[in-house]
Design a protein around this motif. Structure first.
Motif, PDB file in Angstrom:
ATOM      1  N   SER A 247      68.456  76.878  31.384  1.00 26.58           N
ATOM      2  CA  SER A 247      69.798  76.545  30.894  1.00 26.58           C
ATOM      3  C   SER A 247      70.296  77.454  29.776  1.00 26.58           C
ATOM      4  CB  SER A 247      69.849  75.085  30.437  1.00 26.58           C
ATOM      5  OG  SER A 247      69.155  74.928  29.228  1.00 26.58           O
ATOM      6  N   HIS A 248      69.493  78.417  29.351  1.00 26.30           N
ATOM      7  CA  HIS A 248      70.053  79.447  28.458  1.00 26.30           C
ATOM      8  C   HIS A 248      69.228  80.720  28.522  1.00 26.30           C
ATOM      9  CE1 HIS A 248      72.002  81.667  25.352  1.00 26.30           C
ATOM     10  NE2 HIS A 248      70.876  81.784  24.688  1.00 26.30           N
ATOM     11  N   MET A 249      69.826  81.773  29.017  1.00 29.86           N
ATOM     12  CA  MET A 249      69.172  83.084  29.038  1.00 29.86           C
ATOM     13  C   MET A 249      70.220  84.168  29.182  1.00 29.86           C
ATOM     14  SD  MET A 249      68.696  84.191  32.575  1.00 29.86           S
ATOM     15  CE  MET A 249      67.040  84.024  33.157  1.00 29.86           C
ATOM     16  N   HIS A 250      69.748  85.408  29.233  1.00 31.17           N
ATOM     17  CA  HIS A 250      70.642  86.564  29.296  1.00 31.17           C
ATOM     18  C   HIS A 250      70.146  87.446  30.447  1.00 31.17           C
ATOM     19  CE1 HIS A 250      72.010  85.556  25.134  1.00 31.17           C
ATOM     20  NE2 HIS A 250      70.779  85.093  25.048  1.00 31.17           N
ATOM     21  N   LEU A 251      70.683  87.234  31.635  1.00 29.05           N
ATOM     22  CA  LEU A 251      70.139  87.897  32.820  1.00 29.05           C
ATOM     23  C   LEU A 251      70.306  89.408  32.760  1.00 29.05           C
ATOM     24  CD1 LEU A 251      68.805  86.989  35.543  1.00 29.05           C
ATOM     25  CD2 LEU A 251      70.998  87.512  36.599  1.00 29.05           C
TER      26      LEU A 251
ATOM     27  N   SER B 213      64.831  79.491  28.430  1.00 27.83           N
ATOM     28  CA  SER B 213      63.866  80.467  27.921  1.00 27.83           C
ATOM     29  C   SER B 213      64.464  81.424  26.892  1.00 27.83           C
ATOM     30  CB  SER B 213      63.333  81.301  29.079  1.00 27.83           C
ATOM     31  OG  SER B 213      64.403  82.075  29.628  1.00 27.83           O
ATOM     32  N   ASP B 214      65.808  81.550  26.877  1.00 27.31           N
ATOM     33  CA  ASP B 214      66.468  82.598  26.098  1.00 27.31           C
ATOM     34  C   ASP B 214      65.968  83.987  26.504  1.00 27.31           C
ATOM     35  OD1 ASP B 214      68.410  83.456  24.365  1.00 27.31           O
ATOM     36  OD2 ASP B 214      67.276  83.064  22.542  1.00 27.31           O
ATOM     37  N   CYS B 215      65.486  84.138  27.719  1.00 28.16           N
ATOM     38  CA  CYS B 215      65.018  85.421  28.228  1.00 28.16           C
ATOM     39  C   CYS B 215      66.095  86.499  27.970  1.00 28.16           C
ATOM     40  CB  CYS B 215      64.762  85.294  29.722  1.00 28.16           C
ATOM     41  SG  CYS B 215      64.154  86.794  30.477  1.00 28.16           S
TER      42      CYS B 215
HETATM   43 ZN    ZN Z   1      70.359  83.585  23.709  1.00 26.98          ZN
END
Ligand code: ZN
Length: 551
Positions: A64-68, A442-444
């Protein structure tokens, strides 16, 4: 029926039928669930029958939160994390010269740390010039606070003529006063500006390659914050790239865009374009492959840099409480505008001071312009006390949490905020008990988007490498953690009625694991492999190799 999955241990997360053996899918939708006998009898000549061989099937995962797109860029960098000498760094860069020359691109190395080398001396631009004088080379330190470039890159950045006495940039110099190729802090942004934004087709390739990696982690939906992946804010270009992929039917998974728009002018322009939360693209059966989600705003920094905003001074830096990115009136206007225009809002807040400021502003926006269930949320939501969490419940504000952050933060939180506040922070147990909607991410690329180590952290509260658990009473059960990464992610994108649990009539977004995570010791969950990922009944990933998890 199009597909029948049988001989499984299917945990549905639907209290009406929590467990079944088989399910049947038609047109991407779950039509029936039951025993093997019941479901296999529905098979026709065209039905694909997939034997689960007893394995665990769950609703597909959501991050629900990452930066692809940031992940895609990091993936394309030369990894220097494991190099143990300067000569190894030079060899790795030399190996990339031919390809970079052909493409006319830069060599981007990431993750060196001279403390891991025998000779702990940093290279300078002249060392990197020995690798190439005509391909620009950048190597970035593992801490991200500095990078070293060769002379070609320095030329392209327009920094070769800088003088120590007069420069306005954070750069290093040789004793003779000429630049040595070191770039620090914000000066590093010049590299991205100089490299520019890749063409549309290349952005689409980056998205596809990253989305396929996510599918291999059992992920069927991500909420991704991408507008600043390249130089400046590229909202329109990035929407176009995703939209084309969605309309071409190429996206393997669903993407829900967290729309980073930092200031009033950028937000106003976005709204003037007609964009709103819920704008959605997709072809054929794969409706909603790409959907615009919330306005994303950042209101504070990080604990490690003492820039997350606390209500009381830092215990380890009593002269600071962190730095608010927005004055309250400015933030209020942003939220009012977004809320009034039908946007969902997701706000990066780490410290309790930032969370309080955001809750105050969200409350005012919702009071001024009442709207049914707008599902605003706080991303990270780390430093909390109980009254603050009770406000989440009363305002019905969601939390987007990253359980895997405890492995990096467990050593600093007590020093930053003191044990009393630490004991009520990262408090997923209390969120559950209060009935706060908390989804997992993950905030990946900050952390990998492998969901199973993240679930493992949510339950065990360890660093996954044998540490003692950190405030283990604030952890959740395996089932609660799975819900954070499934149905709660669907809730955060207004889709809990069509996805996120396995129920007749919902979309067949599924994951199959090689071990039953409900029956093994919790600290082994990180090692469990994803065997299969299914989106709309279609298999988008099947495992061929054993998993290797490393931290
Ligand atoms: Zn982030």
């Amino acid at each position: 029926m199009d597909q029948i999955f049988f001989n499984g241990t299917i945990r549905t997360l639907d209290p009406a039928i929590p467990l079944c053996q088989a399910l049947a899918v038609k047109d991407g939708v779950i039509m029936r669930m039951g025993t093997d006998g019941e479901i296999l009898s529905l098979a026709g000549p065209e039905t694909a029958k997939i034997d689960l061989k007893g394995r665990l099937m769950l609703p597909g995962f959501c991050d629900s939160h990452m930066h692809l797109l940031h992940y895609a860029q990091v993936k394309n960098c030369l990894s220097l994390f494991h190099a143990t000498s300067l000569s190894e760094i030079m060899e790795l860069c030399a190996g990339a010269v031919a390809a970079a020359k052909e493409k006319g691109s830069w060599i981007m190395g990431l993750g060196f740390n001279e403390n891991n080398w025998d000779d702990k001396t940093l290279p300078t631009r002249r060392d990197l010039d020995r690798v190439s004088q005509d391909v620009p080379i950048v190597i970035r330190r593992a801490c991200f606070h500095m990078m070293i470039v060769n002379t070609k890159a320095l030329e392209l950045l327009g920094l070769t003529g800088e003088k120590q006495e007069t420069t306005t940039h954070r750069i290093g110099f040789y004793p003779d006063g000429t630049p040595n190729g070191f770039l620090q802090e914000e000066t590093q942004n010049l590299v991205q500006l100089s490299m520019g934004t890749p063409p549309l087709e290349q952005i689409k390739e980056l998205i596809l390659s990253a989305a396929c990696d996510a599918a291999a982690m059992g992920i069927v939906q991500i909420h991704s914050d991408d507008f600043e992946a390249f130089a400046g804010n590229q909202a329109e270009l990035i929407i176009q790239a995703y939209r084309e992929l969605a309309e071409e039917g190429k996206l393997p998974i669903r993407i829900y865009q967290q729309c980073l728009l930092r200031d009033q002018a950028t937000l106003d322009a976005f709204l003037d374009h007609g964009h709103r939360t819920g704008e959605s693209y997709g072809a054929g059966l794969f409706r909603g492959a790409y959907t615009l989600g919330p306005l994303k705003i950042l209101t504070d920094g990080s604990l490690g840099a003492n820039t997350a905003v606390l209500r009381k001074p830092y215990c380890n830096a009593p002269n600071t409480k962190g730095i608010h990115i927005y004055e309250k009136a400015v933030l209020q206007k942003l939220f009012d505008t977004a809320h009034r225009n039908g946007m969902q809002i997701a706000v990066h807040c780490i410290g309790d001071g930032a969370i309080e400021q955001t809750l105050d502003c969200l409350e005012t926006a919702m009071d001024t312009c009442p709207r049914a269930n707008p599902r605003h949320g706080v991303v990270h939501c780390q430093i909390t006390d109980i009254p603050l969490l009770e406000r989440f419940r009363s305002l019905n504000v969601m939390a987007y949490i990253q359980p895997i952050f405890v492995r990096g933060d467990m050593d600093i939180v007590d020093d930053c905020v003191g044990p009393e506040l630490a004991a009520t922070s990262y408090n997923w147990r209390k969120m559950e008990d209060l009935g706060i909607h908390a989804s997992g991410g993950s905030d990946c690329p900050v952390e990998p988007f492998d969901i199973l180590p993240n679930i493992c952290c949510a339950v065990t509260r360890t660093d996954l490498a044998g540490s003692a658990p950190w405030y283990p009473e604030n952890g959740v059960t395996v089932e609660e953690a799975v819900k954070m990464f499934t149905i709660e992610g669907a809730y955060a994108s207004f889709e809990e009625d069509i996805r996120g649990s396995l129920t007749v009539g919902k979309l067949a977004d599924l994951v199959v694991l090689d071990r039953n995570i409900f029956q093994i010791p919790a600290d082994e969950i990180k090692d469990v492999s994803v065997d299969m990922t299914v989106v709309n009944g279609r298999i988008v990933y099947e495992r061929t190799q054993a998993k290797t998890f490393s931290i």
